[in-house]
Design a protein around this motif. Structure first.
Motif, mmCIF file in Angstrom:
data_model
loop_
_atom_site.group_PDB
_atom_site.id
_atom_site.type_symbol
_atom_site.label_atom_id
_atom_site.label_comp_id
_atom_site.label_asym_id
_atom_site.label_seq_id
_atom_site.Cartn_x
_atom_site.Cartn_y
_atom_site.Cartn_z
ATOM 1 N N ALA A 139 58.822 13.144 -84.861
ATOM 2 C CA ALA A 139 58.927 14.734 -85.027
ATOM 3 C C ALA A 139 57.824 15.312 -85.688
ATOM 4 C CB ALA A 139 60.230 14.818 -85.939
ATOM 5 N N LEU A 140 57.049 14.627 -86.862
ATOM 6 C CA LEU A 140 55.900 15.008 -87.226
ATOM 7 C C LEU A 140 54.791 15.216 -86.215
ATOM 8 C CD1 LEU A 140 55.742 13.236 -90.546
ATOM 9 C CD2 LEU A 140 56.178 15.623 -90.229
ATOM 10 N N SER A 141 54.721 14.641 -85.025
ATOM 11 C CA SER A 141 53.456 14.541 -84.246
ATOM 12 C C SER A 141 53.871 15.533 -83.086
ATOM 13 C CB SER A 141 53.371 13.113 -83.528
ATOM 14 O OG SER A 141 54.535 12.695 -82.831
ATOM 15 N N ALA A 142 54.996 16.339 -83.080
ATOM 16 C CA ALA A 142 55.269 16.987 -82.060
ATOM 17 C C ALA A 142 54.246 18.189 -81.955
ATOM 18 C CB ALA A 142 56.620 17.641 -82.124
ATOM 19 N N PRO A 143 53.807 18.800 -81.026
ATOM 20 C CA PRO A 143 52.812 19.960 -81.159
ATOM 21 C C PRO A 143 53.782 21.188 -81.361
ATOM 22 C CG PRO A 143 53.159 18.839 -78.593
ATOM 23 C CD PRO A 143 54.295 18.269 -79.590
ATOM 24 N N ARG A 144 52.966 21.992 -82.217
ATOM 25 C CA ARG A 144 53.505 23.113 -82.929
ATOM 26 C C ARG A 144 52.926 24.515 -82.255
ATOM 27 N NH1 ARG A 144 55.095 19.378 -86.543
ATOM 28 N NH2 ARG A 144 53.023 19.209 -87.566
ATOM 29 N N PRO A 145 53.186 24.843 -81.569
ATOM 30 C CA PRO A 145 52.542 26.167 -80.615
ATOM 31 C C PRO A 145 52.846 27.418 -81.399
ATOM 32 C CG PRO A 145 54.435 25.537 -79.363
ATOM 33 C CD PRO A 145 54.317 24.698 -80.424
ATOM 34 N N LEU A 146 51.942 28.520 -81.345
ATOM 35 C CA LEU A 146 52.122 29.746 -81.984
ATOM 36 C C LEU A 146 53.446 30.279 -81.531
ATOM 37 C CD1 LEU A 146 48.444 30.032 -81.532
ATOM 38 C CD2 LEU A 146 49.183 31.880 -83.166
ATOM 39 N N ALA B 240 48.726 33.065 -73.064
ATOM 40 C CA ALA B 240 49.287 32.245 -74.074
ATOM 41 C C ALA B 240 48.934 30.961 -74.152
ATOM 42 C CB ALA B 240 50.936 32.361 -73.742
ATOM 43 N N GLU B 241 48.838 30.325 -73.263
ATOM 44 C CA GLU B 241 48.412 28.813 -72.828
ATOM 45 C C GLU B 241 46.854 28.986 -73.662
ATOM 46 O OE1 GLU B 241 50.863 27.292 -69.057
ATOM 47 O OE2 GLU B 241 48.601 28.244 -68.676
ATOM 48 N N PHE B 242 46.189 29.672 -73.077
ATOM 49 C CA PHE B 242 44.534 29.615 -73.663
ATOM 50 C C PHE B 242 44.827 29.689 -75.285
ATOM 51 C CE2 PHE B 242 40.999 32.048 -75.060
ATOM 52 C CZ PHE B 242 39.805 31.214 -74.404
ATOM 53 N N ILE B 243 45.488 30.777 -75.856
ATOM 54 C CA ILE B 243 45.365 30.988 -77.334
ATOM 55 C C ILE B 243 46.070 29.491 -77.910
ATOM 56 C CG2 ILE B 243 46.439 32.057 -79.114
ATOM 57 C CD1 ILE B 243 46.380 34.908 -77.036
ATOM 58 N N ASN B 244 46.988 28.977 -77.386
ATOM 59 C CA ASN B 244 47.597 27.689 -77.987
ATOM 60 C C ASN B 244 46.619 26.628 -77.988
ATOM 61 O OD1 ASN B 244 50.166 27.916 -79.347
ATOM 62 N ND2 ASN B 244 50.931 28.599 -77.482
ATOM 63 N N ARG C 210 45.661 26.274 -81.577
ATOM 64 C CA ARG C 210 46.483 25.146 -81.965
ATOM 65 C C ARG C 210 46.100 23.647 -81.522
ATOM 66 N NH1 ARG C 210 47.196 28.229 -85.095
ATOM 67 N NH2 ARG C 210 49.588 29.302 -85.897
ATOM 68 N N GLY C 211 45.242 23.696 -80.661
ATOM 69 C CA GLY C 211 44.988 22.229 -80.070
ATOM 70 C C GLY C 211 45.845 21.725 -79.098
ATOM 71 N N ILE C 212 46.794 22.628 -78.348
ATOM 72 C CA ILE C 212 47.630 22.136 -77.488
ATOM 73 C C ILE C 212 47.350 22.626 -76.141
ATOM 74 C CG2 ILE C 212 50.155 22.203 -76.774
ATOM 75 C CD1 ILE C 212 50.566 23.243 -80.167
ATOM 76 N N SER C 213 47.519 21.462 -75.373
ATOM 77 C CA SER C 213 47.151 21.770 -73.898
ATOM 78 C C SER C 213 48.235 22.608 -73.156
ATOM 79 C CB SER C 213 46.735 20.459 -73.029
ATOM 80 O OG SER C 213 48.159 19.905 -72.626
ATOM 81 N N PRO C 214 48.064 23.297 -71.952
ATOM 82 C CA PRO C 214 49.166 23.849 -71.222
ATOM 83 C C PRO C 214 50.231 22.780 -71.020
ATOM 84 C CG PRO C 214 47.193 24.644 -70.360
ATOM 85 C CD PRO C 214 46.819 23.417 -71.049
ATOM 86 N N GLY D 269 51.211 20.701 -72.973
ATOM 87 C CA GLY D 269 51.826 20.296 -74.329
ATOM 88 C C GLY D 269 51.255 19.075 -74.850
ATOM 89 N N ALA D 270 49.911 18.509 -74.474
ATOM 90 C CA ALA D 270 49.495 17.390 -75.161
ATOM 91 C C ALA D 270 48.453 18.011 -76.296
ATOM 92 C CB ALA D 270 48.791 16.656 -74.035
ATOM 93 N N HIS D 271 48.376 17.034 -77.325
ATOM 94 C CA HIS D 271 47.353 17.483 -78.215
ATOM 95 C C HIS D 271 46.012 17.288 -77.765
ATOM 96 C CE1 HIS D 271 50.517 17.640 -81.449
ATOM 97 N NE2 HIS D 271 50.813 16.416 -81.114
ATOM 98 N N TYR D 272 45.090 18.204 -78.245
ATOM 99 C CA TYR D 272 43.631 18.063 -77.987
ATOM 100 C C TYR D 272 42.835 17.205 -79.122
ATOM 101 C CZ TYR D 272 43.647 21.358 -74.047
ATOM 102 O OH TYR D 272 43.970 22.008 -72.868
ATOM 103 N N TYR D 273 41.835 16.439 -78.780
ATOM 104 C CA TYR D 273 41.205 15.867 -80.169
ATOM 105 C C TYR D 273 40.532 16.903 -80.710
ATOM 106 C CZ TYR D 273 42.361 11.638 -77.516
ATOM 107 O OH TYR D 273 43.020 10.298 -77.082
ATOM 108 N N PRO D 274 40.472 16.602 -82.051
ATOM 109 C CA PRO D 274 39.690 17.767 -82.944
ATOM 110 C C PRO D 274 38.096 17.732 -82.604
ATOM 111 C CG PRO D 274 40.554 15.911 -84.153
ATOM 112 C CD PRO D 274 40.884 15.511 -82.727
#
Lengths: 296, 152
Positions: A21-28, A100-104, A108-112, A114-119
């Protein structure tokens, strides 16, 4: 014994569930970003301030800064990152992305998908940007050329290869508050916005902990160069004696107060920032000096 | 004899003759001293270009003359092999220099061209000097971007 094992298993499931749950992506919030109208002209300023091309243009030193084909590599303690193609190519770039995909992705470091990007991608700074500015950036970047260079996969060590773990990393280190707080002049505030939300000075000039999170107590105090020998210099603290004039002049000319000439990765930063209005460079300089006094 | 050829020959000689002395190689100190001389003169014009001091045609011309001459100092004994940042401490000269001696020499040649133009323009007023100064700074940067390590 049987009960103990059951209890242990239950705890394990709860821990795993919590981690999941903590590792789930949290978009805008959708409502925050869907109706924004981007202005490409304003977006160019954001593009320059945020330094997108420093990482995303082709590896050659003299590559075109507006062709965001990717391919530059960034060594780190976690492996080597390869900046992806973010040109407008529909397959190899971001040409098919919605606003919206671009802004996220940026904030937020989230791909279209729904995967996390590396910081290595500094959404950790861009999270502080105004969504309107990132909508402007989207509008501008959609005017840039398309390039068909395929993105390279990152070359990372286990367990950093598991993107889901980045969700936990984000829980620990992704924060949207300012590093420098307290009463600021309007000029310092503008500079803080440019530096902390866009230009991401702190990402290189601040040391990191073992997990790669920024050590805010040592903001701008210099750090080992993650991608080679030497250090990223301190721009705060006792050894830093530049004036606002010095900082602004450096960002517009690449010349230090001793008239040494910029090189290395900072040359790209200067190449972008020197195209901003002088008032913005002066604002960054005012902020840098304000940040340099923190903790004194 | 070309710049590259000279460097290569002398580099080999130095490597054979003084393998253990690389750390204290006088060539490293001397080449760093030469860059200090560059900056000593370049900085006078930089201060004028940035408005830190008033433009003075005579002072600018003297600095530009000096810079013209010191950038013509023979480089052949200043870059022996084994004096790169991976081999010894106390230098920011990247190994890439020795992998790309032709390009390194070309960039040094571009600096020499720029300082010649600067010598021609330095006494002709602030704006003329600023333009030629900017080109010289660009020549410095072209090399620093590729061949100079971050400071330690």
């Amino acid at each position: 014994m049987h009960r103990f094992l059951l209890g242990f298993a239950a705890l394990g499931i709860i821990a795993a569930g919590t981690a999941w749950a903590l590792s789930a992506p949290r978009p805008l919030d959708e409502a925050q970003i869907t109706d924004l109208q981007g202005d490409p002209q304003a977006g160019r300023t954001i593009f320059l301030a945020a330094g997108c091309s420093s990482c995303h243009r082709a590896p050659a030193r003299d590559s075109d800064p507006l062709i965001l084909s990717g391919g530059r590599s960034f060594a780190s303690d976690f492996g080597t990152f390869h900046a992806p193609n973010i040109s407008t190519h529909p397959d190899h770039g971001i040409g098919n992305w919605s606003q919206a995909e671009f802004i996220n992705a940026v904030m937020r470091g989230i791909s279209p998908q729904g995967a996390h990007y590396y910081p290595a991608f500094p959404y950790t700074s861009y999270i502080r940007a105004e969504p309107q500015d990132i909508a402007d950036l989207y509008a501008y970047m959609m005017t840039l050329p398309s390039d068909a260079t395929p993105s390279l996969p990152h070359d990372l060590d286990f367990p950093f290869t598991i993107r889901r773990t980045l969700g936990l990393w984000k829980t620990l280190f992704l924060r949207d508050d300012w590093a420098v707080t307290g009463p600021l002049t309007p000029q310092e505030e503008r500079g803080r916005y440019l530096a902390e939300a866009l230009a991401h000075c702190g990402e290189c000039h601040t040391p990191r902990n073992l997990l790669g999170g920024l050590t805010r107590a040592e903001w701008h105090r210099g750090a080992p160069n993650p991608s080679g020998t030497g250090r990223i210099p301190a721009i705060a603290g006792p050894g830093f004696d530049w004036t606002e004039f010095d900082v602004s002049a450096y960002l517009s000319s690449g010349l230090t107060p001793e008239f040494d000439v910029v090189g290395g990765t900072m040359a790209d930063v200067v190449g972008n920032l020197r195209q901003l209005d002088k008032a913005d460079l002066d604002a960054i300089a005012a902020y840098i000096l304000r940040a340099a006094r923190e903790g004194d | 004899m070309s710049f590259k050829h000279l460097i290569g020959t002398l580099a080999l000689g130095a490597a054979i003759a003084f393998p253990a002395m690389a750390e204290n190689d006088p060539a490293v100190e001397t080449r760093q001293g030469q860059f200090k001389l560059f900056i000593h003169n370049f900085g006078v014009m930089g201060a004028m270009a940035q408005g830190r001091i008033d433009y003075d045609a005579e002072m600018a011309q003297t600095a530009a003359d000096n810079l013209f001459h010191v950038t013509r100092h023979d480089q052949s004994r200043l870059w022996p092999e084994g004096t790169d940042s991976m081999s010894i401490d106390g230098t920011r000269a990247r190994p890439a220099i020795w992998d790309n001696l032709d390009d390194f020499a070309a960039k040094f040649g571009a600096l020499q061209d720029a300082t010649e133009a600067l010598q021609g323009a330095a006494g002709d007023g602030l704006e003329a000097m600023q333009a030629a100064f900017g080109r010289t700074a660009g020549a410095c940067q072209a090399c620093h971007e590729v061949y100079r390590e971050e400071a330690s």
